[in-house]
Design an enzyme around this catalytic site. Structure first.
Site, PDB file in Angstrom:
ATOM      1  N   SER A  26       0.839  -1.197   0.000  1.00 26.88           N
ATOM      2  CA  SER A  26       0.000   0.000   0.000  1.00 26.88           C
ATOM      3  C   SER A  26       0.877   1.250   0.000  1.00 26.88           C
ATOM      4  O   SER A  26       2.070   1.191   0.327  1.00 26.88           O
ATOM      5  CB  SER A  26      -0.892  -0.028   1.246  1.00 26.88           C
ATOM      6  OG  SER A  26      -1.541   1.207   1.398  1.00 26.88           O
TER       7      SER A  26
ATOM      8  N   TYR B 166      -2.248  -0.444  10.260  1.00 27.08           N
ATOM      9  CA  TYR B 166      -2.300  -0.787   8.828  1.00 27.08           C
ATOM     10  C   TYR B 166      -1.026  -0.312   8.140  1.00 27.08           C
ATOM     11  O   TYR B 166      -0.440  -1.029   7.322  1.00 27.08           O
ATOM     12  CB  TYR B 166      -3.543  -0.148   8.210  1.00 27.08           C
ATOM     13  CG  TYR B 166      -3.816  -0.513   6.772  1.00 27.08           C
ATOM     14  CD1 TYR B 166      -4.147  -1.821   6.400  1.00 27.08           C
ATOM     15  CD2 TYR B 166      -3.773   0.454   5.771  1.00 27.08           C
ATOM     16  CE1 TYR B 166      -4.409  -2.138   5.071  1.00 27.08           C
ATOM     17  CE2 TYR B 166      -4.047   0.140   4.446  1.00 27.08           C
ATOM     18  CZ  TYR B 166      -4.364  -1.159   4.098  1.00 27.08           C
ATOM     19  OH  TYR B 166      -4.626  -1.468   2.780  1.00 27.08           O
TER      20      TYR B 166
HETATM   21  N1  LIG Z   1      -8.830  -0.299  -1.511  1.00 25.34           N
HETATM   22  C1  LIG Z   1      -7.690   0.374  -1.504  1.00 25.34           C
HETATM   23  O1  LIG Z   1      -7.626   1.593  -1.730  1.00 25.34           O
HETATM   24  C2  LIG Z   1      -6.410  -0.343  -1.230  1.00 25.34           C
HETATM   25  C3  LIG Z   1      -5.225   0.383  -1.303  1.00 25.34           C
HETATM   26  C4  LIG Z   1      -4.029  -0.264  -1.050  1.00 25.34           C
HETATM   27  C5  LIG Z   1      -4.022  -1.599  -0.741  1.00 25.34           C
HETATM   28  N2  LIG Z   1      -5.191  -2.284  -0.654  1.00 25.34           N
HETATM   29  C6  LIG Z   1      -5.103  -3.707  -0.329  1.00 25.34           C
HETATM   30  O2  LIG Z   1      -5.662  -4.436  -1.403  1.00 25.34           O
HETATM   31  C7  LIG Z   1      -6.120  -5.699  -0.904  1.00 25.34           C
HETATM   32  C8  LIG Z   1      -7.565  -5.917  -1.367  1.00 25.34           C
HETATM   33  O3  LIG Z   1      -8.345  -4.875  -0.842  1.00 25.34           O
HETATM   34  P1  LIG Z   1      -9.828  -4.528  -1.316  1.00 25.34           P
HETATM   35  O4  LIG Z   1      -9.941  -3.059  -1.312  1.00 25.34           O
HETATM   36  O5  LIG Z   1     -10.173  -5.299  -2.532  1.00 25.34           O
HETATM   37  O6  LIG Z   1     -10.645  -5.044  -0.053  1.00 25.34           O
HETATM   38  P2  LIG Z   1     -11.875  -6.043   0.065  1.00 25.34           P
HETATM   39  O7  LIG Z   1     -12.876  -5.783  -0.996  1.00 25.34           O
HETATM   40  O8  LIG Z   1     -12.289  -5.949   1.499  1.00 25.34           O
HETATM   41  O9  LIG Z   1     -11.206  -7.452  -0.211  1.00 25.34           O
HETATM   42  C9  LIG Z   1     -10.518  -8.177   0.740  1.00 25.34           C
HETATM   43  C10 LIG Z   1     -10.974  -9.617   0.666  1.00 25.34           C
HETATM   44  O10 LIG Z   1     -10.200 -10.383   1.595  1.00 25.34           O
HETATM   45  C11 LIG Z   1     -11.100 -11.208   2.316  1.00 25.34           C
HETATM   46  N3  LIG Z   1     -10.579 -11.586   3.610  1.00 25.34           N
HETATM   47  C12 LIG Z   1     -10.553 -10.844   4.739  1.00 25.34           C
HETATM   48  N4  LIG Z   1     -10.031 -11.547   5.738  1.00 25.34           N
HETATM   49  C13 LIG Z   1      -9.704 -12.764   5.223  1.00 25.34           C
HETATM   50  C14 LIG Z   1      -9.150 -13.921   5.776  1.00 25.34           C
HETATM   51  N5  LIG Z   1      -8.795 -13.994   7.080  1.00 25.34           N
HETATM   52  N6  LIG Z   1      -8.949 -14.991   4.985  1.00 25.34           N
HETATM   53  C15 LIG Z   1      -9.299 -14.948   3.677  1.00 25.34           C
HETATM   54  N7  LIG Z   1      -9.869 -13.871   3.094  1.00 25.34           N
HETATM   55  C16 LIG Z   1     -10.058 -12.788   3.869  1.00 25.34           C
HETATM   56  C17 LIG Z   1     -12.341 -10.366   2.443  1.00 25.34           C
HETATM   57  O11 LIG Z   1     -13.436 -11.149   2.821  1.00 25.34           O
HETATM   58  P3  LIG Z   1     -14.565 -10.528   3.838  1.00 25.34           P
HETATM   59  O12 LIG Z   1     -15.404  -9.652   2.960  1.00 25.34           O
HETATM   60  O13 LIG Z   1     -15.242 -11.744   4.335  1.00 25.34           O
HETATM   61  O14 LIG Z   1     -13.834  -9.752   4.890  1.00 25.34           O
HETATM   62  C18 LIG Z   1     -12.450  -9.786   1.046  1.00 25.34           C
HETATM   63  O15 LIG Z   1     -13.090 -10.692   0.170  1.00 25.34           O
HETATM   64  C19 LIG Z   1      -5.954  -5.638   0.601  1.00 25.34           C
HETATM   65  O16 LIG Z   1      -4.728  -6.241   0.967  1.00 25.34           O
HETATM   66  C20 LIG Z   1      -5.871  -4.155   0.887  1.00 25.34           C
HETATM   67  O17 LIG Z   1      -5.194  -3.894   2.082  1.00 25.34           O
HETATM   68  C21 LIG Z   1      -6.387  -1.685  -0.896  1.00 25.34           C
END
Ligand SMILES: NC(=O)c1ccc[n+]([C@@H]2O[C@H](COP(=O)([O-])OP(=O)(O)OC[C@H]3O[C@@H](n4cnc5c(N)ncnc54)[C@H](OP(=O)(O)O)[C@@H]3O)[C@@H](O)[C@H]2O)c1
Length: 278
Positions: free
Chosen positions: A158, A171
């Protein structure tokens, strides 16, 4: 190299790519693109019913398809079971995207929640999900790559790994750990097992998803919060990212087009990390 040779590098036919958190916003987009490029994609997530609903988005190609496998990145035995299901189904694993991760409101400082009062369990949850949730799948599925002497791991770091963002202490530190671990594992895999195992990361900038919506937009009106506005002001491209913005770098890092690239963390941020604010 001609266009056909270049295109062939992005042909993922017969390649098996596992995406933890593959039912999420960013992981789901990566899954769609990979199936479109012919890969067999395993969506490894802890809510199988939710993940199954994603499947209709995928257009199966002649060779590529997606399956959903239950796995919790914080529970080793579920990852071992998932590994067995995947190898039974596809025989091997070529790529692993560690996309499960996220933040929690109660691990975030706020006017009514000082740093000194952030609950220990919330801090530990965020550390574990992002850092241990990257390390454990890399151990369990990476072992198969070590045994074959081939494979690629892509972590999701990130912006806050380069310079911490305000309010999200755990985080920021956890994602800095993900970037550091990416470099460590890249060296370790190449030196101890095979130079044909590569480990890289992407560092997405700001993508409006469920995990940060509460920070970037007003719950009632949907308007940008002051934090959301500051981010846009500091993003030379003047917008949040869309999940598709990640795909070029993701496909490149998973493909042999990046055969000599390992241990890097690629910002995909509309220029945010390059901008000093002046
Ligand atoms: N969005 C941003 O701006 C951004 C920026 C930088 C980095 N990121 C990173 O990108 C990645 C994806 O983020 P996203 O925005 O797509 O978030 P998201 O939509 O919340 O996707 C995360 C997924 O991981 C699953 N998950 C959570 N805990 C888990 C576990 N213990 N075991 C297996 N699966 C699990 C979640 O399931 P549940 O729905 O059941 O929790 C969800 O399906 C993350 O690492 C996040 O930190 C995001």
């Amino acid at each position: 190299m001609n266009l056909q040779e270049l295109t062939t590098l992005y042909d993922f036919r017969d390649r098996v790519i596992v995406i933890t958190g593959g039912a999420g916003v960013l992981g789901g987009e990566m899954a769609c693109a990979l199936v479109g490029c012919g890969a067999n994609v395993v969506i490894l997530d802890r809510d199988v019913a939710l993940a199954q609903r994603l499947i209709h988005r995928f257009e199966p190609t002649a060779s590529g398809r997606a399956i959903v496998v239950y796995g919790d990145v914080l529970k080793r035995e579920t990852l071992e079971q998932a590994r067995d299901v995947i190898t039974h189904e596809f025989g091997q694993i070529d790529g692993l995207i560690n996309a499960a991760g996220g933040n929690r409101p109660d691990a975030t400082t706020a006017p009514d929640r000082s740093f000194f009062d952030l609950p220990e369990d919330a801090l530990r949850f965020v550390f574990d999900l992002n850092l241990m949730g990257t390390i454990m799948p890399s151990q369990i599925l990476g072992r198969l790559m070590a045994q074959r002497g081939e494979g690629v791991i892509l972590n999701v770091s990130s912006m806050n790994a380069f310079r911490p963002l305000t309010r999200i202490a755990a985080y920021s530190a956890a994602k800095a750990g993900v970037s550091n671990f990416t470099q460590w594992l890249a060296v370790h895999m190449a030196q101890e097992y095979s130079p044909r195992i590569r480990v890289n990361a992407i560092a997405p900038g700001f993508f409006l998803t469920e995990q940060n919506r509460f920070l970037l937009t007003d719950q009632q009106t949907g308007a940008l919060t002051p934090r959301g506005e500051t981010i846009i002001t500091h993003t030379p491209m003047q917008r949040f990212g869309t999940p598709e913005d990640l795909l070029g770098a993701v496909l490149w890092l998973l493909s042999s087009a990046s055969a000599f690239v390992s241990g890097v963390v690629i910002p995909i941020d509309g220029g945010f990390s390059a901008y000093s604010g002046v």
